[in-house]
Design an enzyme around this catalytic site. Structure first.
Site, PDB file in Angstrom:
ATOM      1  N   PRO A 261       0.814  -1.219   0.000  1.00 59.96           N
ATOM      2  CA  PRO A 261       0.000   0.000   0.000  1.00 59.96           C
ATOM      3  C   PRO A 261       0.852   1.275   0.000  1.00 59.96           C
ATOM      4  CG  PRO A 261      -0.790  -1.571   1.633  1.00 59.96           C
ATOM      5  CD  PRO A 261       0.496  -2.098   1.115  1.00 59.96           C
ATOM      6  N   GLU A 262       0.687   2.066  -1.028  1.00 57.62           N
ATOM      7  CA  GLU A 262       1.298   3.393  -1.089  1.00 57.62           C
ATOM      8  C   GLU A 262       0.163   4.404  -1.067  1.00 57.62           C
ATOM      9  OE1 GLU A 262       4.330   3.775  -4.100  1.00 57.62           O
ATOM     10  OE2 GLU A 262       4.718   1.626  -4.103  1.00 57.62           O
TER      11      GLU A 262
ATOM     12  N   ARG B  71      16.263  -1.118  -2.618  1.00 62.59           N
ATOM     13  CA  ARG B  71      14.983  -1.457  -3.229  1.00 62.59           C
ATOM     14  C   ARG B  71      15.162  -1.822  -4.697  1.00 62.59           C
ATOM     15  NH1 ARG B  71      14.266  -1.722   1.204  1.00 62.59           N
ATOM     16  NH2 ARG B  71      12.983  -0.498   2.612  1.00 62.59           N
TER      17      ARG B  71
END
Length: 297
Positions: free
Chosen positions: A2-3, A274
């Site tokens: 979730p962003e 990332r």
DNA sequence: AACTACTCCTGGAGGC
DNA sequence: TGCCTCCAGGAGTAGT
């Protein structure tokens, strides 16, 4: 994961369903997932009525008809589902387990029974999510302590605000700077890749090295990518890979697939720990501001 | 102050 | 089939 767009679309669904409802029971099974920095406890929302659901960065802000306020952060793998019996009325967040899974699931850690027969469930495979209980008057201070940056979808997020946030980071890759919530609040790994791809910016470009033209483009594309996701459905990649035939997301998850613009095989590198997918052609190191597509056609 | 590395977790994927 | 290892990543913290 979730962003901002996932949190915002979920917020809207929840707001439609639970504002006005009263909390009958509040249960969180994992004590480590409860954060109570002040004197208020999770039990202080029992009997309270939902007044509004807000959002700051990736935090939900559940306000009640009393000072106790509940913040929820879904982190990597949290999801919120509202059910009446077997009927799902609202759902959002990480799509694993599926939103129609019988609840409680073994990874369900939060259960809030509401009046009118509703239940708000929180399920989180990795247990990184958090329930934070604060007095209403301490909410702004909580976010201030975290030095959260500007919200990208409000009017205060100007090109100049973006430039000021990036200016101190002379060596830091732009990808890392955009992931840092103290610079811009709400972006995560997927939408940073999307914004950089749309802006034709290499993820390793130094954050403070962007030209005024590049800053303006990045500013526009950050808003555009987030708005698109909120309007048209969010980017959830349950297996970390995008559907090859989908045109969204356009960059993240498309490692080893052809660039949707130029056909070059998309590359994957690690930035700030990332996975970062980008097009080596469209997002070349060039800082001329020239759009590679003008040459590629 | 700026930046890096590590930590929290577990399910799923891939190797052999 | 069944182990094993690796990977996914938001944000807090400790260390350089």
């Amino acid at each position: 994961m979730p962003e901002l767009p996932e949190v915002e679309t979920t917020r809207r669904e929840l707001e439609r369903v639970i504002v006005g409802r009263r909390v009958v029971t509040a249960y969180v099974g994992k004590p480590k997932m409860i954060v109570e920095p002040g004197s208020l406890r999770l039990t202080d929302i029992v009997g309270a009525r939902f007044q509004a659901i807000g959002r700051r960065a990736k935090y939900f802000i559940f306000s009640f008809d009393r000072p106790a306020t509940l913040l929820v952060h879904l982190k990597l793998s949290g999801q919120l589902v509202v059910r009446r019996g077997d009927q799902t009325l609202a759902a959002g967040g990480h799509p694993v387990p599926r939103f129609d899974t019988p609840l409680p699931h073994r990874a369900t850690h939060g259960r809030f029974d509401l009046d009118d027969g509703l239940t708000l469930w929180m399920t989180d495979i990795r247990q990184f999510g958090r329930f934070i209980i604060l007095d209403r008057s301490d909410v702004d201070g909580y976010f201030a302590d975290r030095r959260l940056g500007v919200e990208p979808l409000v009017s205060e997020f100007t090109v100049d605000a973006l430039a000021q946030a990036l200016a101190p980071h002379r060596m830091l890759p732009i990808k890392a700077a955009l992931l840092d919530q103290t610079n811009v609040a709400g972006l995560g790994n997927i939408y940073v890749d999307e914004a950089l791809f749309a802006s034709r910016l290499h993820p390793l470009r130094a954050a403070a090295s962007l030209t005024p033209t590049e800053l303006a483009t990045l500013h526009t594309e950050i808003r555009s990518v987030l708005s698109y996701a909120i309007q048209n459905g969010v980017a959830e990649l349950p297996a970390g890979k995008v559907d090859p035939d989908s045109n969204f997301p356009r960059a993240h998850g498309r490692f080893s697939l052809p660039c949707l613009f130029c056909g070059t095989t998309m590359a994957r590198i690690q930035v700030a720990g990332r996975s970062t997918d980008y097009c080596p052609t469209c997002q070349g190191q060039s800082s001329t501001g020239k759009n590679p597509h003008e040459r590629v056609g």
